[in-house]
Design a protein around this motif. Structure first.
Motif, PDB file in Angstrom:
ATOM      1  N   LYS A  38       5.771   3.700   8.044  1.00 21.88           N
ATOM      2  CA  LYS A  38       6.490   3.436   6.766  1.00 21.88           C
ATOM      3  C   LYS A  38       5.713   2.407   6.146  1.00 21.88           C
ATOM      4  O   LYS A  38       5.515   2.443   4.962  1.00 21.88           O
ATOM      5  N   PHE A  39       5.150   1.321   6.795  1.00 20.55           N
ATOM      6  CA  PHE A  39       4.235   0.160   6.014  1.00 20.55           C
ATOM      7  C   PHE A  39       3.250   0.751   5.378  1.00 20.55           C
ATOM      8  O   PHE A  39       2.990   0.455   4.377  1.00 20.55           O
ATOM      9  N   GLN A  40       2.333   1.765   6.000  1.00 23.90           N
ATOM     10  CA  GLN A  40       1.462   2.347   5.269  1.00 23.90           C
ATOM     11  C   GLN A  40       1.870   3.271   4.019  1.00 23.90           C
ATOM     12  O   GLN A  40       1.056   3.232   3.158  1.00 23.90           O
ATOM     13  N   ASN A  41       2.975   3.749   4.006  1.00 24.38           N
ATOM     14  CA  ASN A  41       3.746   4.404   2.986  1.00 24.38           C
ATOM     15  C   ASN A  41       3.927   3.516   1.935  1.00 24.38           C
ATOM     16  O   ASN A  41       3.487   3.608   0.627  1.00 24.38           O
ATOM     17  N   VAL A  42       4.413   2.266   2.165  1.00 25.81           N
ATOM     18  CA  VAL A  42       4.193   1.195   1.250  1.00 25.81           C
ATOM     19  C   VAL A  42       3.146   0.848   0.732  1.00 25.81           C
ATOM     20  O   VAL A  42       2.860   0.851  -0.575  1.00 25.81           O
ATOM     21  N   SER A  43       2.250   0.648   1.414  1.00 27.35           N
ATOM     22  CA  SER A  43       0.819   0.488   0.866  1.00 27.35           C
ATOM     23  C   SER A  43       0.519   1.662  -0.198  1.00 27.35           C
ATOM     24  O   SER A  43      -0.231   1.321  -1.079  1.00 27.35           O
ATOM     25  N   SER A  44       0.749   2.835   0.085  1.00 25.50           N
ATOM     26  CA  SER A  44       0.486   3.780  -0.777  1.00 25.50           C
ATOM     27  C   SER A  44       1.256   3.630  -2.228  1.00 25.50           C
ATOM     28  O   SER A  44       0.569   3.866  -3.296  1.00 25.50           O
ATOM     29  N   VAL A  45       2.308   3.235  -2.252  1.00 24.02           N
ATOM     30  CA  VAL A  45       3.141   2.880  -3.348  1.00 24.02           C
ATOM     31  C   VAL A  45       2.512   1.714  -4.079  1.00 24.02           C
ATOM     32  O   VAL A  45       2.196   1.901  -5.406  1.00 24.02           O
ATOM     33  N   LEU A  46       2.107   0.934  -3.389  1.00 23.30           N
ATOM     34  CA  LEU A  46       1.443  -0.285  -4.133  1.00 23.30           C
ATOM     35  C   LEU A  46       0.071   0.159  -4.677  1.00 23.30           C
ATOM     36  O   LEU A  46      -0.369  -0.400  -5.791  1.00 23.30           O
ATOM     37  N   ASP A  47      -0.796   0.841  -3.875  1.00 23.44           N
ATOM     38  CA  ASP A  47      -2.114   1.189  -4.523  1.00 23.44           C
ATOM     39  C   ASP A  47      -1.886   1.928  -5.648  1.00 23.44           C
ATOM     40  O   ASP A  47      -2.720   2.012  -6.655  1.00 23.44           O
ATOM     41  N   THR A  48      -0.898   2.993  -5.876  1.00 26.05           N
ATOM     42  CA  THR A  48      -0.436   3.857  -6.964  1.00 26.05           C
ATOM     43  C   THR A  48      -0.247   2.921  -8.102  1.00 26.05           C
ATOM     44  O   THR A  48      -0.818   3.436  -9.218  1.00 26.05           O
ATOM     45  N   ILE A  49       0.584   1.804  -7.948  1.00 23.83           N
ATOM     46  CA  ILE A  49       1.005   1.200  -9.236  1.00 23.83           C
ATOM     47  C   ILE A  49      -0.093  -0.029  -9.499  1.00 23.83           C
ATOM     48  O   ILE A  49       0.245  -0.673 -10.190  1.00 23.83           O
ATOM     49  N   GLY A  50      -1.203  -0.032  -8.766  1.00 26.46           N
ATOM     50  CA  GLY A  50      -2.180  -1.107  -8.959  1.00 26.46           C
ATOM     51  C   GLY A  50      -1.986  -2.518  -8.426  1.00 26.46           C
ATOM     52  O   GLY A  50      -2.515  -3.445  -8.742  1.00 26.46           O
ATOM     53  N   MET A  51      -1.254  -2.707  -7.113  1.00 26.27           N
ATOM     54  CA  MET A  51      -0.995  -3.728  -6.388  1.00 26.27           C
ATOM     55  C   MET A  51      -1.780  -3.866  -5.154  1.00 26.27           C
ATOM     56  O   MET A  51      -2.046  -2.714  -4.605  1.00 26.27           O
ATOM     57  N   ASP A  52      -2.096  -5.166  -4.624  1.00 26.23           N
ATOM     58  CA  ASP A  52      -2.744  -5.168  -3.672  1.00 26.23           C
ATOM     59  C   ASP A  52      -2.007  -4.854  -2.419  1.00 26.23           C
ATOM     60  O   ASP A  52      -0.820  -5.290  -2.321  1.00 26.23           O
ATOM     61  N   TRP A  53      -2.415  -4.184  -1.410  1.00 24.26           N
ATOM     62  CA  TRP A  53      -1.649  -4.101  -0.007  1.00 24.26           C
ATOM     63  C   TRP A  53      -2.316  -4.534   1.068  1.00 24.26           C
ATOM     64  O   TRP A  53      -3.427  -5.246   0.976  1.00 24.26           O
ATOM     65  N   VAL A  54      -1.527  -4.603   1.901  1.00 22.67           N
ATOM     66  CA  VAL A  54      -1.996  -5.426   3.192  1.00 22.67           C
ATOM     67  C   VAL A  54      -3.145  -4.718   4.004  1.00 22.67           C
ATOM     68  O   VAL A  54      -3.081  -3.697   4.534  1.00 22.67           O
ATOM     69  N   GLY A  55      -4.157  -5.663   4.282  1.00 19.81           N
ATOM     70  CA  GLY A  55      -5.068  -5.363   4.952  1.00 19.81           C
ATOM     71  C   GLY A  55      -4.874  -4.733   6.392  1.00 19.81           C
ATOM     72  O   GLY A  55      -4.021  -5.310   6.946  1.00 19.81           O
ATOM     73  N   GLY A  56      -5.738  -3.765   6.577  1.00 21.36           N
ATOM     74  CA  GLY A  56      -5.331  -3.135   8.054  1.00 21.36           C
ATOM     75  C   GLY A  56      -4.255  -1.926   8.128  1.00 21.36           C
ATOM     76  O   GLY A  56      -3.610  -1.290   9.082  1.00 21.36           O
ATOM     77  N   LEU A  57      -3.484  -1.907   6.928  1.00 21.95           N
ATOM     78  CA  LEU A  57      -2.302  -0.768   6.564  1.00 21.95           C
ATOM     79  C   LEU A  57      -2.902   0.128   5.425  1.00 21.95           C
ATOM     80  O   LEU A  57      -2.189   0.103   4.529  1.00 21.95           O
ATOM     81  N   PRO A  58      -3.885   0.982   5.807  1.00 20.26           N
ATOM     82  CA  PRO A  58      -4.322   1.776   4.623  1.00 20.26           C
ATOM     83  C   PRO A  58      -3.180   2.791   4.208  1.00 20.26           C
ATOM     84  O   PRO A  58      -2.330   3.202   5.107  1.00 20.26           O
ATOM     85  N   PRO A  59      -2.964   3.254   2.940  1.00 25.19           N
ATOM     86  CA  PRO A  59      -2.171   3.948   2.360  1.00 25.19           C
ATOM     87  C   PRO A  59      -1.836   5.377   3.149  1.00 25.19           C
ATOM     88  O   PRO A  59      -3.055   6.027   3.331  1.00 25.19           O
ATOM     89  N   ARG A  60      -0.934   5.764   3.294  1.00 28.03           N
ATOM     90  CA  ARG A  60      -0.458   6.997   3.888  1.00 28.03           C
ATOM     91  C   ARG A  60       0.232   7.541   2.712  1.00 28.03           C
ATOM     92  O   ARG A  60       1.488   6.961   2.434  1.00 28.03           O
ATOM     93  N   HIS A  61      -0.073   8.712   2.225  1.00 32.34           N
ATOM     94  CA  HIS A  61       0.580   9.190   1.008  1.00 32.34           C
ATOM     95  C   HIS A  61       1.645  10.232   1.067  1.00 32.34           C
ATOM     96  O   HIS A  61       2.452  10.680   0.137  1.00 32.34           O
ATOM     97  N   ASN A  62       1.946  10.620   2.321  1.00 29.32           N
ATOM     98  CA  ASN A  62       3.155  11.633   2.725  1.00 29.32           C
ATOM     99  C   ASN A  62       4.476  10.708   2.744  1.00 29.32           C
ATOM    100  O   ASN A  62       5.077  10.673   3.757  1.00 29.32           O
TER     101      ASN A  62
END
Length: 269
Positions: free
Chosen positions: A50-74
């Motif tokens: 779920k943290f990786q899902n949050v990374s996906s949201v942040l990546d989509t809207i142009g915010m930095d995500w936590v290193g080591g938690l690459p975006p999962r888009h599902n």
């Protein structure tokens, strides 16, 4: 509980923990997963995903995500809602200042527009588009005047640098920031030139989000584009804060985008 949709309370707790981890690099990820898992009666692995899902949201809207938690888009869209609630509560919004000097110096390449060649969108693209729409990115970008002006300034710098590099410093000196100096009713933001002196009328649309983030375009801009097909360009700047990238669209815009009417004028009888 595994496989069940996550509740708003579960999503809110997860998003809050993610942002705490994002703010404090000394926290141990595995310990954070376990702590959230205990709170919401989920597994630590489910929290990590779920943290990786949050990374996906942040990546989509142009915010930095936590290193080591690459975006999962599902992702479930309810998680995007939870991110939106968190940002609204704590007023953390993507900044308009780019992290480097590339945008201010105009040092970016304007690429051709992305195309799908009649293929359906990928699952990743479809999810990212849903997130962009769910979080109202087009509205946010349109309301962010600082972001819009920063994008226009970047394009002015780009046009002046490009003309100078191509041996036309005389034309570079005449590049005009129309939206700033004359107002935003012209139907374009920047008046530049081709190397042979022909006009380049440029409408700039800027986002911190990904390349397919929706954007607003006015009826006046569409009319000016139609009346000036040979000289009008739409330059889309995306990923602006983290490392600006750009592509261009040419009229007719309907060949590149799906236009959706979002408002109507009401005249009394």
């Amino acid at each position: 509980m595994a496989g069940d949709p996550w509740s708003d309370a579960e999503n809110d707790a997860t998003v809050a923990a993610y942002f705490a981890l994002r703010a404090d690099g000394d926290l141990v990820k595995s310990a954070v997963y376990r702590d959230v898992a205990r709170q919401i009666s989920r597994s630590a692995k489910a929290v990590e995903f779920k943290f990786q899902n949050v990374s996906s949201v942040l990546d989509t809207i142009g915010m930095d995500w936590v290193g080591g938690l690459p975006p999962r888009h599902n992702i479930q869209l309810s998680l995007a809602d939870a991110v939106g609630r968190y940002l609204a509560q704590f007023s953390e919004v993507p900044l308009h200042q780019p992290t480097g000097g590339m945008a201010e110096a105009g040092g970016f390449f304007i690429a051709p527009a992305p195309h799908r060649r009649n293929a359906p969108p990928s699952v990743e693209d479809a999810k990212r588009l849903e997130v962009s729409i769910r979080l109202g990115m087009a509205d946010r970008d349109a309301a962010n005047r600082a972001l819009g002006q920063a994008g226009e300034a970047a394009v002015v710098a780009h046009e002046r640098a490009a003309l100078t590099d191509r041996g036309r410093p005389d034309l570079a000196a005449r590049v005009e920031w129309t939206a700033r100096d004359q107002g935003d009713g012209a139907g374009y933001d920047v008046r530049s030139f081709e190397v042979d002196g022909r006009d380049r009328l440029i409408e700039v649309k800027t986002t911190n989000g990904w390349e397919r983030t929706p954007f607003h375009i006015t009826r006046n801009e569409l009319a000016v584009a139609e009346d000036n097909r040979d000289t009008w360009h739409l330059v889309r700047l995306w990923n602006f804060r983290r490392g600006v990238r750009a592509y261009a669209l040419r009229p007719p815009l309907e060949a590149h985008v799906a236009l959706t009417a979002t408002d109507f004028r009401a005249d009394l009888h």
